[in-house]
Design a protein around this motif. Structure first.
Motif, PDB file in Angstrom:
ATOM      1  N   ASP A 138       2.892  12.736  -4.971  1.00  0.00           N
ATOM      2  CA  ASP A 138       3.986  12.036  -4.288  1.00  0.00           C
ATOM      3  C   ASP A 138       4.874  11.358  -5.327  1.00  0.00           C
ATOM      4  OD1 ASP A 138       2.763  12.846  -2.015  1.00  0.00           O
ATOM      5  OD2 ASP A 138       1.935  10.871  -1.510  1.00  0.00           O
ATOM      6  N   GLN A 139       6.174  11.360  -5.066  1.00  0.00           N
ATOM      7  CA  GLN A 139       7.103  10.724  -5.987  1.00  0.00           C
ATOM      8  C   GLN A 139       7.841   9.600  -5.280  1.00  0.00           C
ATOM      9  OE1 GLN A 139      10.389  13.092  -7.599  1.00  0.00           O
ATOM     10  NE2 GLN A 139      10.083  12.072  -9.543  1.00  0.00           N
ATOM     11  N   ARG A 140       7.789   8.436  -5.880  1.00  0.00           N
ATOM     12  CA  ARG A 140       8.467   7.271  -5.303  1.00  0.00           C
ATOM     13  C   ARG A 140       9.804   7.069  -6.001  1.00  0.00           C
ATOM     14  NH1 ARG A 140       7.131   2.719  -2.498  1.00  0.00           N
ATOM     15  NH2 ARG A 140       4.934   3.262  -2.424  1.00  0.00           N
ATOM     16  N   ASP A 141      10.863   6.945  -5.198  1.00  0.00           N
ATOM     17  CA  ASP A 141      12.187   6.641  -5.732  1.00  0.00           C
ATOM     18  C   ASP A 141      12.613   5.327  -5.094  1.00  0.00           C
ATOM     19  OD1 ASP A 141      14.735   6.508  -6.630  1.00  0.00           O
ATOM     20  OD2 ASP A 141      15.494   8.161  -5.438  1.00  0.00           O
ATOM     21  N   LYS A 173       6.889  13.576  -0.612  1.00  0.00           N
ATOM     22  CA  LYS A 173       5.521  14.095  -0.641  1.00  0.00           C
ATOM     23  C   LYS A 173       5.429  15.382  -1.466  1.00  0.00           C
ATOM     24  CE  LYS A 173       3.199  11.340   2.103  1.00  0.00           C
ATOM     25  NZ  LYS A 173       2.123  10.519   1.526  1.00  0.00           N
ATOM     26  N   GLU A 185       4.584   2.126  -9.258  1.00  0.00           N
ATOM     27  CA  GLU A 185       4.574   3.570  -9.111  1.00  0.00           C
ATOM     28  C   GLU A 185       5.442   4.280 -10.141  1.00  0.00           C
ATOM     29  OE1 GLU A 185       2.733   5.199  -7.108  1.00  0.00           O
ATOM     30  OE2 GLU A 185       1.912   3.530  -6.000  1.00  0.00           O
ATOM     31  N   ASP A 186       6.131   3.593 -10.980  1.00  0.00           N
ATOM     32  CA  ASP A 186       7.063   4.289 -11.859  1.00  0.00           C
ATOM     33  C   ASP A 186       6.413   4.764 -13.146  1.00  0.00           C
ATOM     34  OD1 ASP A 186       8.811   1.514 -13.437  1.00  0.00           O
ATOM     35  OD2 ASP A 186       6.737   2.115 -13.438  1.00  0.00           O
ATOM     36  N   TRP A 192      12.216   2.628  -2.921  1.00  0.00           N
ATOM     37  CA  TRP A 192      11.273   2.359  -1.838  1.00  0.00           C
ATOM     38  C   TRP A 192      11.075   3.559  -0.927  1.00  0.00           C
ATOM     39  CZ3 TRP A 192      14.504  -1.309  -3.860  1.00  0.00           C
ATOM     40  CH2 TRP A 192      13.876  -2.426  -4.413  1.00  0.00           C
ATOM     41  N   THR A 193      11.499   4.759  -1.376  1.00  0.00           N
ATOM     42  CA  THR A 193      11.238   5.953  -0.585  1.00  0.00           C
ATOM     43  C   THR A 193      10.218   6.816  -1.314  1.00  0.00           C
ATOM     44  OG1 THR A 193      13.022   7.177  -1.645  1.00  0.00           O
ATOM     45  CG2 THR A 193      13.579   5.949   0.356  1.00  0.00           C
ATOM     46  N   VAL A 194       9.453   7.598  -0.551  1.00  0.00           N
ATOM     47  CA  VAL A 194       8.410   8.431  -1.140  1.00  0.00           C
ATOM     48  C   VAL A 194       8.615   9.876  -0.702  1.00  0.00           C
ATOM     49  CG1 VAL A 194       5.943   8.870  -1.260  1.00  0.00           C
ATOM     50  CG2 VAL A 194       6.778   6.521  -1.150  1.00  0.00           C
TER      51      VAL A 194
END
Ligand code: FES
Length: 193
Positions: A89-92, A98, A59-60, A94-96
């Motif tokens: 959505d942005q993934r940091d 919205k 996802e990066d 293992w958190t997402v």
């Protein structure tokens, strides 16, 4: 009870007696079943664990395309660049989060195709705007970098042309493969989204 019978029972109960062929076969079968069960259990745990660990890498923005839906093709007019926000959505790790505004792009319609250029200036990341005078093109207000209508650098400190992004049309909507790029370097290097 005679002494021969006693001797016979003592021999059969002895722990040191030789194993029978049927016992050996049962033991081998049991070992195979235990090994197979262990392997299956290990695979069942390994697959989701690998997916979980690899998720941030996928996802990066470094691992492949990241298609983000923008406006409908009909909303674009030939010859009129339109700036649109990229919301996804942005993934940091293992958190997402919205529906985060990840950036912006300039879209330019070319018949039934669309050209997209990142709106972030390659110099230090300021927001590039469109200009029509003295000729159609783009300009960055921070340090006066100028680009032509195709995003090619004309003047200023920007170390490269505007960053192009792939597009596709699906069900009448324009999708952009959105990524960010390193500022201040001539080479175009993805740094994620
Ligand atoms: S940030 Fe655009 S010219 Fe410096």
């Amino acid at each position: 009870m005679g002494s021969d019978d006693k001797n016979s029972r003592a021999e059969s109960a002895s722990p040191g007696r030789a194993p029978r062929p049927a016992d050996d076969a049962r033991r081998r079968t049991l070992k195979v079943l235990i090994a197979a069960g262990g392997a299956a259990f290990g695979c069942a745990l390994a697959v989701p664990a690998a997916v979980f660990v690899m998720a941030p890498l996928r996802e990066d923005g470094k691992g492949g395309a990241r298609w983000v839906k923008t406006v409908n093709l009909d909303a674009l007019t030939e010859g009129e660049p339109r700036k649109v926000a990229i919301v996804a959505d942005q993934r940091d790790a293992w958190t997402v989060a919205k529906n985060v505004e990840l950036g912006a792009v300039w879209l330019m319609r070319r018949g039934n195709d669309v050209v997209a250029l990142a709106a972030a200036c390659p110099h230090l990341g300021c927001s590039i705007h469109a200009v029509i005078d003295p000729a159609p093109g783009f300009a960055c207000p921070c340090h006066t970098s100028e680009f032509d209508a195709a995003g090619k650098k004309i003047s200023g400190p920007s170390p490269r042309d505007m960053d192009p992004l792939a597009t596709k049309i699906e069900d009448g909507a324009v999708f952009v493969d959105f990524h960010r790029f390193r500022n201040g370097v001539a080479e175009r290097v993805r740094v994620g989204v």
